[in-house]
Design a protein around this motif. Structure first.
Motif, PDB file in Angstrom:
ATOM      1  N   SER A  32       0.793  -1.347  -0.297  1.00 49.69           N
ATOM      2  CA  SER A  32      -0.068   0.014   0.585  1.00 49.69           C
ATOM      3  C   SER A  32       0.845   0.899  -0.295  1.00 49.69           C
ATOM      4  O   SER A  32       2.196   0.796   0.478  1.00 49.69           O
ATOM      5  N   LYS A  33       0.115   2.591  -0.221  1.00 57.81           N
ATOM      6  CA  LYS A  33       1.329   3.265  -0.456  1.00 57.81           C
ATOM      7  C   LYS A  33       1.285   4.297   0.933  1.00 57.81           C
ATOM      8  O   LYS A  33       0.219   4.213   1.243  1.00 57.81           O
ATOM      9  N   ILE A  34       2.231   4.905   1.089  1.00 57.29           N
ATOM     10  CA  ILE A  34       2.284   5.644   2.477  1.00 57.29           C
ATOM     11  C   ILE A  34       2.414   6.877   1.969  1.00 57.29           C
ATOM     12  O   ILE A  34       3.711   6.789   1.360  1.00 57.29           O
ATOM     13  N   ASP A  35       2.903   7.998   3.140  1.00 57.62           N
ATOM     14  CA  ASP A  35       2.933   9.630   2.252  1.00 57.62           C
ATOM     15  C   ASP A  35       4.456   9.434   3.022  1.00 57.62           C
ATOM     16  O   ASP A  35       4.795  10.322   3.973  1.00 57.62           O
ATOM     17  N   VAL A  36       5.729   8.597   2.758  1.00 54.73           N
ATOM     18  CA  VAL A  36       7.030   9.162   3.191  1.00 54.73           C
ATOM     19  C   VAL A  36       7.582   9.207   1.918  1.00 54.73           C
ATOM     20  O   VAL A  36       8.372   8.936   0.848  1.00 54.73           O
ATOM     21  N   GLY A  37       8.813  10.593   1.898  1.00 54.53           N
ATOM     22  CA  GLY A  37       9.881  10.946   0.770  1.00 54.53           C
ATOM     23  C   GLY A  37       9.050  11.352  -0.508  1.00 54.53           C
ATOM     24  O   GLY A  37       7.486  11.692  -0.317  1.00 54.53           O
ATOM     25  N   PHE A  62      16.956   8.824  -2.894  1.00 54.43           N
ATOM     26  CA  PHE A  62      17.903   8.331  -1.813  1.00 54.43           C
ATOM     27  C   PHE A  62      16.695   7.677  -1.923  1.00 54.43           C
ATOM     28  O   PHE A  62      15.493   7.784  -1.954  1.00 54.43           O
ATOM     29  N   VAL A  63      17.265   5.962  -1.439  1.00 56.01           N
ATOM     30  CA  VAL A  63      15.991   5.188  -1.548  1.00 56.01           C
ATOM     31  C   VAL A  63      16.455   4.628   0.612  1.00 56.01           C
ATOM     32  O   VAL A  63      18.064   3.936   0.578  1.00 56.01           O
ATOM     33  N   VAL A  64      15.853   3.958   0.976  1.00 55.75           N
ATOM     34  CA  VAL A  64      15.284   3.173   1.969  1.00 55.75           C
ATOM     35  C   VAL A  64      14.060   2.273   2.147  1.00 55.75           C
ATOM     36  O   VAL A  64      13.132   2.641   1.849  1.00 55.75           O
ATOM     37  N   GLU A  65      14.912   1.176   2.387  1.00 59.10           N
ATOM     38  CA  GLU A  65      14.316  -0.261   2.603  1.00 59.10           C
ATOM     39  C   GLU A  65      14.121  -0.361   4.015  1.00 59.10           C
ATOM     40  O   GLU A  65      15.323  -0.817   4.833  1.00 59.10           O
ATOM     41  N   ALA A  66      13.062  -0.641   4.830  1.00 62.04           N
ATOM     42  CA  ALA A  66      13.561  -1.978   6.119  1.00 62.04           C
ATOM     43  C   ALA A  66      12.648  -2.312   6.525  1.00 62.04           C
ATOM     44  O   ALA A  66      11.410  -2.579   5.594  1.00 62.04           O
ATOM     45  N   GLU A  67      13.240  -3.715   6.681  1.00 56.73           N
ATOM     46  CA  GLU A  67      12.388  -5.139   6.573  1.00 56.73           C
ATOM     47  C   GLU A  67      12.717  -5.744   7.675  1.00 56.73           C
ATOM     48  O   GLU A  67      13.357  -5.752   8.822  1.00 56.73           O
ATOM     49  N   ALA A  89       8.849   7.974  10.812  1.00 56.43           N
ATOM     50  CA  ALA A  89      10.167   8.869  11.789  1.00 56.43           C
ATOM     51  C   ALA A  89      11.775   8.943  11.509  1.00 56.43           C
ATOM     52  O   ALA A  89      12.214   9.525  11.197  1.00 56.43           O
ATOM     53  N   TYR A  90      11.979   7.987  10.219  1.00 52.65           N
ATOM     54  CA  TYR A  90      13.709   6.971  10.143  1.00 52.65           C
ATOM     55  C   TYR A  90      13.884   7.961   8.503  1.00 52.65           C
ATOM     56  O   TYR A  90      14.907   8.572   8.918  1.00 52.65           O
ATOM     57  N   PHE A  91      12.865   7.598   7.774  1.00 52.85           N
ATOM     58  CA  PHE A  91      13.789   8.700   6.559  1.00 52.85           C
ATOM     59  C   PHE A  91      14.337   9.735   6.487  1.00 52.85           C
ATOM     60  O   PHE A  91      15.284   9.903   5.627  1.00 52.85           O
ATOM     61  N   PRO A  92      13.089  10.904   7.011  1.00 54.65           N
ATOM     62  CA  PRO A  92      13.531  12.334   6.953  1.00 54.65           C
ATOM     63  C   PRO A  92      15.070  12.444   7.225  1.00 54.65           C
ATOM     64  O   PRO A  92      16.360  13.112   6.807  1.00 54.65           O
ATOM     65  N   ALA A  93      15.305  11.431   8.548  1.00 59.05           N
ATOM     66  CA  ALA A  93      16.971  11.383   9.708  1.00 59.05           C
ATOM     67  C   ALA A  93      18.255  10.942   8.893  1.00 59.05           C
ATOM     68  O   ALA A  93      18.843  11.631   8.525  1.00 59.05           O
ATOM     69  N   LEU A  95      18.296  10.586   5.213  1.00 53.73           N
ATOM     70  CA  LEU A  95      18.028  11.772   3.624  1.00 53.73           C
ATOM     71  C   LEU A  95      19.596  13.129   4.357  1.00 53.73           C
ATOM     72  O   LEU A  95      19.767  12.970   3.825  1.00 53.73           O
ATOM     73  N   ARG A  96      18.854  13.192   5.582  1.00 57.10           N
ATOM     74  CA  ARG A  96      20.172  14.320   6.005  1.00 57.10           C
ATOM     75  C   ARG A  96      21.178  14.098   6.551  1.00 57.10           C
ATOM     76  O   ARG A  96      22.089  14.205   5.713  1.00 57.10           O
ATOM     77  N   ALA A  97      20.987  12.788   7.269  1.00 59.85           N
ATOM     78  CA  ALA A  97      23.070  12.603   8.219  1.00 59.85           C
ATOM     79  C   ALA A  97      22.976  12.355   6.115  1.00 59.85           C
ATOM     80  O   ALA A  97      24.390  11.754   6.574  1.00 59.85           O
ATOM     81  N   ALA A  98      22.809  11.171   5.590  1.00 64.04           N
ATOM     82  CA  ALA A  98      23.043  11.252   4.270  1.00 64.04           C
ATOM     83  C   ALA A  98      24.443  12.455   3.570  1.00 64.04           C
ATOM     84  O   ALA A  98      24.186  12.255   2.245  1.00 64.04           O
ATOM     85  N   GLY A  99      23.402  13.631   3.390  1.00 62.37           N
ATOM     86  CA  GLY A  99      23.806  14.586   3.111  1.00 62.37           C
ATOM     87  C   GLY A  99      23.450  14.607   1.905  1.00 62.37           C
ATOM     88  O   GLY A  99      23.767  15.759   0.564  1.00 62.37           O
ATOM     89  N   CYS A 100      22.327  13.834   1.538  1.00 63.73           N
ATOM     90  CA  CYS A 100      21.111  14.176   0.342  1.00 63.73           C
ATOM     91  C   CYS A 100      20.288  15.514   0.289  1.00 63.73           C
ATOM     92  O   CYS A 100      19.436  15.705   1.313  1.00 63.73           O
ATOM     93  N   ALA A 101      20.341  16.147  -0.467  1.00 63.59           N
ATOM     94  CA  ALA A 101      19.267  18.023   0.275  1.00 63.59           C
ATOM     95  C   ALA A 101      18.094  17.310  -0.710  1.00 63.59           C
ATOM     96  O   ALA A 101      18.433  16.765  -1.939  1.00 63.59           O
TER      97      ALA A 101
END
Length: 102
Positions: A32-37, A62-67, A89-93, A95-101
């Motif tokens: 299902s779609k969710i509102d992140v990124g 920037f791509v993140v997978e959580a399993e 909660a994790y994705f925005p942090a 993204l910033r930590a990776a230095g990807c604006a």
């Protein structure tokens, strides 16, 4: 501590013309779609989010997978809700930590 793996999270900065959904490890079945990124999906066992960004002056994604790996005691709805809360909660942090604006 039982040393069982509960959650695996991986992130990657990829070229902006690359489609992360073609990579088997980042496919999300029955999602299902969710509102992140910019685009995100959640299933009973994993969640993936993608956002366009600028990394070292170049357009990237920037791509993140959580399993999740722990027992299915909380049901599909509970797992989806937990993965959605985590990725929200994790994705925005990350993204910033990776230095990807954005």
């Amino acid at each position: 501590m039982d040393k069982d793996r509960i959650l695996a999270v991986q992130g990657e900065i990829i070229p902006d013309d690359q489609d992360p959904s073609v990579r088997r490890s980042w496919q999300v079945y029955g999602a299902s779609k969710i509102d992140v990124g910019d685009h995100a999906l959640v299933s009973d066992i994993n969640a993936v989010s993608v956002a366009a960004c600028t990394y070292h002056g170049a357009s990237r994604k920037f791509v993140v997978e959580a399993e999740r790996f722990y027992p299915q005691r909380d049901g599909a709805k509970g797992r989806r809700e937990a993965l959605t809360r985590f990725l929200t909660a994790y994705f925005p942090a990350a993204l910033r930590a990776a230095g990807c604006a954005p």
